[in-house]
Design an enzyme around this catalytic site. Structure first.
Site, short mmCIF file in Angstrom:
data_model
loop_
_atom_site.label_atom_id
_atom_site.label_comp_id
_atom_site.label_asym_id
_atom_site.label_seq_id
_atom_site.Cartn_x
_atom_site.Cartn_y
_atom_site.Cartn_z
N HIS A 67 0.82 -1.23 0.00
CA HIS A 67 0.00 0.00 0.00
C HIS A 67 0.85 1.27 0.00
O HIS A 67 0.33 2.36 -0.26
CB HIS A 67 -0.99 -0.01 1.17
CG HIS A 67 -0.43 0.41 2.49
ND1 HIS A 67 -0.04 -0.49 3.46
CD2 HIS A 67 -0.20 1.63 3.01
CE1 HIS A 67 0.39 0.16 4.52
NE2 HIS A 67 0.31 1.45 4.28
N ASP A 114 -0.59 -7.57 1.82
CA ASP A 114 0.07 -6.25 1.78
C ASP A 114 1.58 -6.42 1.93
O ASP A 114 2.16 -6.16 2.97
CB ASP A 114 -0.49 -5.37 2.91
CG ASP A 114 -0.08 -3.91 2.77
OD1 ASP A 114 0.44 -3.55 1.70
OD2 ASP A 114 -0.29 -3.15 3.73
N SER A 209 4.27 2.10 8.30
CA SER A 209 3.92 1.07 7.33
C SER A 209 5.14 0.59 6.57
O SER A 209 6.00 1.38 6.17
CB SER A 209 2.90 1.62 6.34
OG SER A 209 1.68 1.90 6.96
#
Length: 255
Positions: A67, A114, A209
């Site tokens: 992402h 992801d 992230s």
């Protein structure tokens, strides 16, 4: 109501907000104690700005979250060997990105699968500040409920978006899968390819992230949701389970 009392109540409400929904369990990491950490940066005017984390898994490969590359890799660079994002450090190595390989089954609706592999424009120069990290293979044992795991990143310190300049680290615990799949937690968005982990007022946040979740010195997860409501008891951090992707990783890294 007197001015003094209003100021007191305002301060009290702010304290409750920060303590209930902020990263309060982290601390600054010892400089270069996590030599695999990568800062994925994007052009912002005339400078580069940290956007996501990642971690070095081979001489020319960084693992991160899919992402982080929804808008592609143009204008992005990878910085290794950093502790401070702003200060000049002789240990830093900056790379262009040759190509990003996001998992073909990555879902933007719930961030399932992801995971991404980033190919650097050249091999790293190994040093005390730049080294690769081993990751869990499909035959390895992933951590169980309540077991301690740890992670690091340059993500937000709280829900107000305050960002650190120096690498922060965090020790948290794996949470029960049934609990994370409850409707008042993540419901059906929580899949078999994820694990969730957090501790009281300790969580990853926006900007973390792509960073690694470690267990017994191995990367077992990738920070995925890097929360929009960091530290919330009903929305613990979500991590992609790396061991589910061994074959895809091996195949991709031969390219």
């Amino acid at each position: 109501m007197g001015c003094e009392r209003r100021l007191f109540l305002t301060a009290a409400l702010l304290a409750v907000f920060l303590c209930s929904d902020a990263i309060t369990g982290g601390r600054e990491a010892e400089a270069h104690s996590r030599p695999y950490m990568a800062s994925l940066q994007v052009a912002d005017g005339g400078r580069m700005k940290h956007e996501c984390g990642g971690f070095l898994v081979a001489d020319q490969w960084v693992m991160s979250a899919a992402h982080c590359f929804l808008s592609g890799s143009d204008g992005r660079k990878v910085v290794l060997g950093a502790h401070s994002l702003s200060e000049p450090e002789d240990s830093k190595q900056t790379f262009d990105i040759v190509e990003v390989f996001s998992h073909p089954d990555f879902s933007t609706s719930n961030y399932d699968n992801d995971i991404a592999l980033v190919k650097l424009d050249r091999p790293i120069v190994a040093s005390d500040a730049v080294k690769s990290l081993k990751f869990q293979r499909d035959q390895g044992a992933d951590p169980d409920t309540d077991q301690e795991v740890n992670t690091a990143g340059w993500g937000s310190l709280n829900n107000l978006g305050s960002r650190p300049d120096k690498l922060q680290e965090l020790v948290i615990a794996v949470m029960n899968r049934v609990r994370c799949g409850r409707s008042d937690y993540y419901g059906k968005k929580f899949t078999k390819n994820m694990l969730c982990a957090a501790s009281t007022r300790s969580d990853t946040c926006d900007g973390d992230s792509g960073g690694p979740l470690l267990y017994n010195g191995l990367a077992v997860g990738i920070t995925s949701n890097g929360g929009k409501k960091c530290g919330s008891s009903r929305k613990p951090g979500l991590y992609t389970t790396i061991s589910h992707y061994s074959q895809w990783i091996d195949k991709t890294m031969t390219q």
